[in-house]
Design an enzyme around this catalytic site. Structure first.
Site, PDB file in Angstrom:
ATOM      1  N   GLU A 135      10.832  -2.379  27.138  1.00 29.13           N
ATOM      2  CA  GLU A 135      10.199  -2.053  28.413  1.00 29.13           C
ATOM      3  C   GLU A 135      11.001  -0.993  29.162  1.00 29.13           C
ATOM      4  O   GLU A 135      12.116  -1.263  29.615  1.00 29.13           O
ATOM      5  CB  GLU A 135      10.073  -3.286  29.306  1.00 29.13           C
ATOM      6  CG  GLU A 135       9.400  -2.963  30.634  1.00 29.13           C
ATOM      7  CD  GLU A 135       9.433  -4.114  31.629  1.00 29.13           C
ATOM      8  OE1 GLU A 135       8.596  -4.103  32.555  1.00 29.13           O
ATOM      9  OE2 GLU A 135      10.285  -5.014  31.488  1.00 29.13           O
ATOM     10  N   ASP A 170       4.352  -1.904  31.527  1.00 26.22           N
ATOM     11  CA  ASP A 170       4.344  -2.396  32.891  1.00 26.22           C
ATOM     12  C   ASP A 170       3.764  -1.289  33.768  1.00 26.22           C
ATOM     13  O   ASP A 170       4.357  -0.224  33.916  1.00 26.22           O
ATOM     14  CB  ASP A 170       5.770  -2.752  33.323  1.00 26.22           C
ATOM     15  CG  ASP A 170       5.826  -3.381  34.710  1.00 26.22           C
ATOM     16  OD1 ASP A 170       5.271  -2.764  35.648  1.00 26.22           O
ATOM     17  OD2 ASP A 170       6.430  -4.445  34.869  1.00 26.22           O
ATOM     18  N   GLN A 196       1.739  -5.684  31.636  1.00 31.87           N
ATOM     19  CA  GLN A 196       2.054  -6.291  32.927  1.00 31.87           C
ATOM     20  C   GLN A 196       1.420  -5.447  34.030  1.00 31.87           C
ATOM     21  O   GLN A 196       1.437  -4.215  33.961  1.00 31.87           O
ATOM     22  CB  GLN A 196       3.565  -6.380  33.147  1.00 31.87           C
ATOM     23  CG  GLN A 196       4.253  -7.354  32.193  1.00 31.87           C
ATOM     24  CD  GLN A 196       5.759  -7.332  32.347  1.00 31.87           C
ATOM     25  OE1 GLN A 196       6.363  -6.285  32.537  1.00 31.87           O
ATOM     26  NE2 GLN A 196       6.383  -8.498  32.246  1.00 31.87           N
ATOM     27  N   GLU A 232       2.841  -9.476  37.196  1.00 31.92           N
ATOM     28  CA  GLU A 232       4.247  -9.414  37.605  1.00 31.92           C
ATOM     29  C   GLU A 232       4.305  -8.604  38.897  1.00 31.92           C
ATOM     30  O   GLU A 232       4.490  -7.394  38.883  1.00 31.92           O
ATOM     31  CB  GLU A 232       5.112  -8.769  36.518  1.00 31.92           C
ATOM     32  CG  GLU A 232       6.599  -8.866  36.845  1.00 31.92           C
ATOM     33  CD  GLU A 232       7.474  -8.137  35.839  1.00 31.92           C
ATOM     34  OE1 GLU A 232       8.252  -8.813  35.142  1.00 31.92           O
ATOM     35  OE2 GLU A 232       7.391  -6.905  35.770  1.00 31.92           O
TER      36      GLU A 232
END
Length: 258
Positions: A135, A170, A196, A232
């Site tokens: 990530e 993300d 995410q 998240e």
């Protein structure tokens, strides 16, 4: 069809950690993710999850207060990396999480990348049944973090060529790093193994920021994606009062007759 997970480190913080899985299940989430499930025994997490699937955990970052952010790309810390990875792999396996986000740590330069690649190759061999996730994290939130660019991550994944190592997309970090999260998504979606979401620019409830979440989830559905879309974010108010986005996405991707 995408499954929706609640990040229990950031959501439902109105109650203690072990009480959060029950609230997530009641709210309609299909599963959960936990950043660092190391403060409680595995048996306590098992009881708290009560069958709620766990999507992903992170490797232990080390001493956070001292500046540790993982060890995978830190030259000279190979021993600490292996210890933290084996611990994460054990916890993930016991809790039924099929994915582990391997934290790179604070480092830079060619030697760091070589260390990162060698450690990831070792980890993939040690835990062949786990999907390992990389990530990129934006440098404002995590200064000095080695993996801070999605193009960099994709290049490393191509160089590794390991089918069990994928990209954790993300939305928040993609937008912070590159400005246009949707462009990042389309550029690297073939590498993406975990998603995410959060609102942008405030990192509150998902939505806005020029990114069409409904289109994203529809695209995942049409592509046969059976992984997770994890929430998240930092709730702007009590978590349960800001979940309209969840019911909207679930309704949009719900199969006909389902």
């Amino acid at each position: 069809m995408p499954r929706y997970a609640a990040n229990l480190t950031m959501l439902f913080t109105e109650v203690p950690p072990l009480d959060r899985p029950g609230l997530a299940a009641q709210a309609g989430f299909d599963g959960a993710e936990i950043l660092f499930p190391y403060d409680f025994p595995v048996k306590e997490w098992e009881a708290a999850l009560a069958g709620l699937p766990l999507a992903v955990i992170n490797t232990h970052p080390g001493d956070w207060a001292a500046g540790d952010r993982g060890f995978a790309a830190v030259p000279g810390d190979e021993g600490r990396f292996r210890d933290s990875f084996l611990r994460a792999a054990d916890v993930a396996t016991r809790l039924g999480a099929g994915r582990v986000h391997v934290m790179a740590g604070v480092a830079k330069g060619p030697q760091a990348e070589q260390t990162y690649s060698e450690n990831l190759t070792w980890a993939a061999t040690e835990a062949p049944d786990l999907l390992l996730l990389l990530e990129p994290i934006n440098p404002d939130d995590m200064p000095g973090y080695f993996l801070n660019d999605f193009d960099q991550a994709a290049r490393i994944l191509d160089d590794l060529g390991l089918p069990q190592v994928g990209l954790q997309f993300d939305l928040w970090h993609a937008a912070r790093i590159h400005g246009n999260a949707e462009a990042v998504w389309h550029r690297h979606r073939d590498h993406i193994a975990h998603v995410q979401i959060a609102g942008f620019p405030a990192r509150n409830e998902p939505g806005g920021g020029g990114f069409d979440l409904t289109a994203l989830c529809t695209e995942l559905d049409e592509a046969g994606y059976d992984g997770w879309v994890s929430a998240e974010y930092r709730p702007a108010r009590a978590t349960v009062h800001g979940l309209g986005w969840l019911s909207a996405l679930q309704a949009r991707t719900k199969p006909i007759g389902g």
